[in-house]
Scaffold this active site. Structure first.
Site, short mmCIF file in Angstrom:
data_model
loop_
_atom_site.label_atom_id
_atom_site.label_comp_id
_atom_site.label_asym_id
_atom_site.label_seq_id
_atom_site.Cartn_x
_atom_site.Cartn_y
_atom_site.Cartn_z
N HIS A 179 52.11 39.56 43.15
CA HIS A 179 50.82 39.27 43.69
C HIS A 179 50.18 38.00 42.62
CE1 HIS A 179 46.54 39.65 44.91
NE2 HIS A 179 47.25 40.53 46.11
N HIS B 119 49.33 45.71 43.76
CA HIS B 119 48.38 45.04 43.49
C HIS B 119 46.91 45.71 43.61
CE1 HIS B 119 46.51 45.21 47.65
NE2 HIS B 119 47.85 45.34 48.13
N GLU C 120 42.71 48.56 63.21
CA GLU C 120 43.20 49.57 62.27
C GLU C 120 41.85 50.47 61.87
OE1 GLU C 120 46.29 48.18 59.34
OE2 GLU C 120 44.84 48.84 57.79
N GLU D 239 38.36 49.86 49.09
CA GLU D 239 38.69 49.65 50.37
C GLU D 239 38.13 50.91 51.34
OE1 GLU D 239 40.76 48.95 48.03
OE2 GLU D 239 41.65 46.97 48.38
N ASP E 241 40.23 46.59 55.71
CA ASP E 241 39.45 47.45 54.84
C ASP E 241 39.19 46.35 53.63
OD1 ASP E 241 41.73 47.26 53.44
OD2 ASP E 241 42.15 49.57 54.03
N ARG F 250 43.52 47.45 43.00
CA ARG F 250 42.55 47.39 41.94
C ARG F 250 42.62 48.77 41.12
NH1 ARG F 250 40.38 42.97 44.59
NH2 ARG F 250 39.00 41.85 43.62
C1 UD1 Z 1 42.63 41.85 48.38
C2 UD1 Z 1 41.83 43.24 49.02
C3 UD1 Z 1 42.65 44.23 49.24
C4 UD1 Z 1 44.15 44.03 49.83
C5 UD1 Z 1 44.72 42.82 49.10
C6 UD1 Z 1 45.93 42.13 50.02
C7 UD1 Z 1 39.47 43.23 48.46
C8 UD1 Z 1 38.46 43.65 47.59
N1 UD1 Z 1 40.72 43.33 48.15
O1 UD1 Z 1 43.07 42.30 47.02
O2 UD1 Z 1 42.15 45.16 49.97
O3 UD1 Z 1 44.84 44.98 50.02
O4 UD1 Z 1 44.03 41.65 49.02
O5 UD1 Z 1 46.79 41.58 49.25
O6 UD1 Z 1 39.24 42.79 49.64
N2 UD1 Z 1 44.77 35.09 44.30
C9 UD1 Z 1 45.61 33.70 44.49
N3 UD1 Z 1 45.80 33.28 45.54
C10 UD1 Z 1 45.90 33.96 46.69
C11 UD1 Z 1 45.51 35.28 46.73
C12 UD1 Z 1 44.91 35.70 45.32
O7 UD1 Z 1 45.37 33.04 43.38
O8 UD1 Z 1 46.25 33.45 47.72
C13 UD1 Z 1 44.30 35.36 43.06
C14 UD1 Z 1 42.90 35.10 42.76
O9 UD1 Z 1 42.76 34.63 41.33
C15 UD1 Z 1 41.95 36.10 42.97
C16 UD1 Z 1 42.62 37.45 42.77
O10 UD1 Z 1 44.19 37.06 43.20
O11 UD1 Z 1 40.75 35.85 42.49
C17 UD1 Z 1 42.37 38.55 43.52
O12 UD1 Z 1 42.17 38.48 44.96
P1 UD1 Z 1 41.31 39.32 45.63
O13 UD1 Z 1 41.41 39.06 47.34
O14 UD1 Z 1 39.96 39.38 45.27
O15 UD1 Z 1 41.94 40.68 45.66
P2 UD1 Z 1 43.26 41.28 45.86
O16 UD1 Z 1 43.97 42.22 44.76
O17 UD1 Z 1 44.34 40.33 46.55
N1 UDP Z 2 54.08 40.88 52.14
C1 UDP Z 2 54.58 39.48 52.29
N2 UDP Z 2 55.17 38.89 51.15
C2 UDP Z 2 54.85 39.55 49.81
C3 UDP Z 2 54.57 40.90 49.80
C4 UDP Z 2 54.03 41.70 50.82
O1 UDP Z 2 54.64 39.02 53.25
O2 UDP Z 2 55.78 39.00 48.87
C5 UDP Z 2 53.54 41.45 53.44
C6 UDP Z 2 54.08 42.81 53.76
O3 UDP Z 2 55.08 42.88 54.55
C7 UDP Z 2 52.78 43.39 54.40
C8 UDP Z 2 51.71 42.78 53.70
O4 UDP Z 2 52.31 41.66 52.98
O5 UDP Z 2 52.73 42.95 55.71
C9 UDP Z 2 51.01 43.59 52.80
O6 UDP Z 2 50.12 42.89 52.08
P1 UDP Z 2 49.40 43.59 50.72
O7 UDP Z 2 50.55 44.47 50.18
O8 UDP Z 2 49.05 42.13 50.14
O9 UDP Z 2 48.18 44.21 51.40
P2 UDP Z 2 47.91 45.77 51.94
O10 UDP Z 2 48.66 45.90 53.00
O11 UDP Z 2 48.03 46.63 50.63
O12 UDP Z 2 46.47 45.61 52.25
#
Ligand code: UD1
Ligand code: UDP
Length: 371
Positions: free
Chosen positions: A244, A211, A121, A135, A99, A213
């Site tokens: 995160h 994490h 999923e 999502e 999602d 939003r």
């Molecule tokens: C995204 C997904 C969310 C998912 C989550 C998993 C969307 C809208 N949201 O949210 O559904 O649960 O990923 O973690 O698709 N960043 C880094 N390095 C990384 C990852 C993130 O620096 O490897 C920082 C960046 O500043 C980025 C910000 O995190 O702009 C947010 O990342 P983003 O993918 O937009 O949103 P998540 O909160 O990670």
């Molecule tokens: N996870 C990880 N390292 C971390 C935190 C989470 O490998 O420091 C794994 C966790 O076991 C799960 C996945 O990341 O499999 C969940 O990711 P996240 O919470 O970012 O996204 P969501 O599942 O909420 O979309």
């Protein structure tokens, strides 16, 4: 017969974890499957550490991530990048997971190229388009763009049927996240797993991840204050909180928890290290989707830091409790589990409702059957 050409598209940490077992299983059968791995790079470090663990090389990496990116930006970058790729590559299936904005935009890009989408999923719903945001809307839109719905549970299948998805386009497979967990537990040395006798104490640890939003800002502040309350109440308690990388998370959590001597605010953990942290934890507090699914297999109660969940199976099974970002509720539910052995044992000994580790093979079979 020519091998079935599968194009897997992912962009974030959870998508990589859950598609990895399917990719690895398909790559092990080269006579049957021709595999293309497309990373949008919506995440960077958090994605790369997962690909490294599962030894997956992306065929294409669009590297879209920007600091503090907006969902509008991600949508347009992924739609343009994945769309351009599919102008020259004609897979039999485009496979997306879950999602995220990558999921929805990649499915739309596939639809624009008249390519069939298989959604892993499929069918999770809260019924509230703002929770989780964005999502829930990504799921609804991806369903409309999908030709084969790979639902993890019977409840997810029922959600899809209620929206008019034809029964013969839905296959219940379990969640490949459980396959990823089992593969990882088997590879970990020393082995980490469900303890023989799960119970609280003596050295108690709270594992926290957040994490979402909709928790950014005041709700996340309330969760941090609940964690501080628990640290005050239990002098033996330690907290592990892999932060995160989102700046929106760090700006709340660091000032509130950064200086506490019993809080380990670490960088995001590579998957095997996170699995080991789950094994060590007494309790898990999380707004993550994937962690809710994994916790029952690890024998750990999970407090869900959200107002509602699209994974009611964990709550119904008794492995998860919804606590939102309500400081008092979080403290009272956590305290009950830390104080009451029976209450703890009841939550810690649940059979995982999300799968048995065979989802990847079931998904490959469904892709072949519906080709
Ligand atoms: C995204 C997904 C969310 C998912 C989550 C998993 C969307 C809208 N949201 O949210 O559904 O649960 O990923 O973690 O698709 N960043 C880094 N390095 C990384 C990852 C993130 O620096 O490897 C920082 C960046 O500043 C980025 C910000 O995190 O702009 C947010 O990342 P983003 O993918 O937009 O949103 P998540 O909160 O990670
Ligand atoms: N996870 C990880 N390292 C971390 C935190 C989470 O490998 O420091 C794994 C966790 O076991 C799960 C996945 O990341 O499999 C969940 O990711 P996240 O919470 O970012 O996204 P969501 O599942 O909420 O979309």
């Amino acid at each position: 017969m020519a091998p079935l050409k599968l194009a897997f598209v992912f962009g974030t940490r959870p998508e990589a974890i859950k598609l990895a077992p399917i990719i690895v299983a398909a790559q092990a059968r080269p006579a049957e499957f021709d595999v293309e791995v497309i990373s949008t790079g919506q995440h960077r470090e958090m994605l790369d550490q997962m690909l490294e663990w599962f030894e997956i090389d992306a065929t294409v990496d669009l590297a879209v991530m920007r600091p503090d990116q907006t969902i509008t930006f991600i949508t347009s970058a992924v739609l343009g990048g994945v769309g351009a790729h599919f102008e020259n590559s004609r897979p039999d299936w485009v496979i997306v997971h879950g999602d995220t904005t990558t999921t929805f935009a990649a499915a739309l890009a596939a639809f624009y190229q008249r390519l069939p989408v298989a959604h892993v999923e499929a069918g999770l719903r809260t019924g509230d388009i703002y929770s989780p945001y964005p999502e829930e809307m990504n799921r609804l839109l991806t369903t409309r763009l999908t030709s084969l719905h790979l639902a993890p549970t019977g409840a997810a299948r029922s959600n899809l049927l209620a929206e008019g998805v034809p029964a013969d386009r839905i296959v219940v497979t379990g969640n490949p996240g459980i396959d990823a967990l089992m593969l990882t537990l088997a590879k970990l040395t020393p082995p980490a797993g469900r303890p023989a006798r799960p119970e609280p104490g003596p050295a108690r640890n709270l594992l926290v991840t957040m994490h979402r939003r909709e928790n950014h800002g005041a709700p996340m502040g309330g969760i941090c204050r609940a964690v501080l309350d628990l640290l005050d109440r239990y002098p033996d308690l330690t907290v592990t909180l892999p932060l995160h990388l989102s700046p929106r998370v760090r700006e709340i959590v660091l000032p509130l928890l950064g200086e506490h001597p019993r809080v380990d605010l670490c960088e995001p953990l590579a998957y095997p290290q996170f699995v080991a942290a789950m094994a060590r934890a007494t309790l898990i507090l999380s707004d993550s989707g994937g962690v809710q699914e994994e916790a029952p297999s690890m024998g750990k109660p999970v407090l869900v830091l959200r107002e509602m969940t699209e994974r009611p199976e964990a709550v119904a099974a008794g492995a998860a409790v919804i606590v939102g970002a309500d400081r008092e509720l979080i403290v009272s539910v956590a305290a009950r589990l830390l104080d009451d052995r029976d209450a703890y044992a009841q939550m810690a000994t649940v059979v995982n409702p999300f799968g048995d580790g065979t989802a990847a093979q079931q998904i490959l079979a469904a892709l072949v059957d519906h080709r």
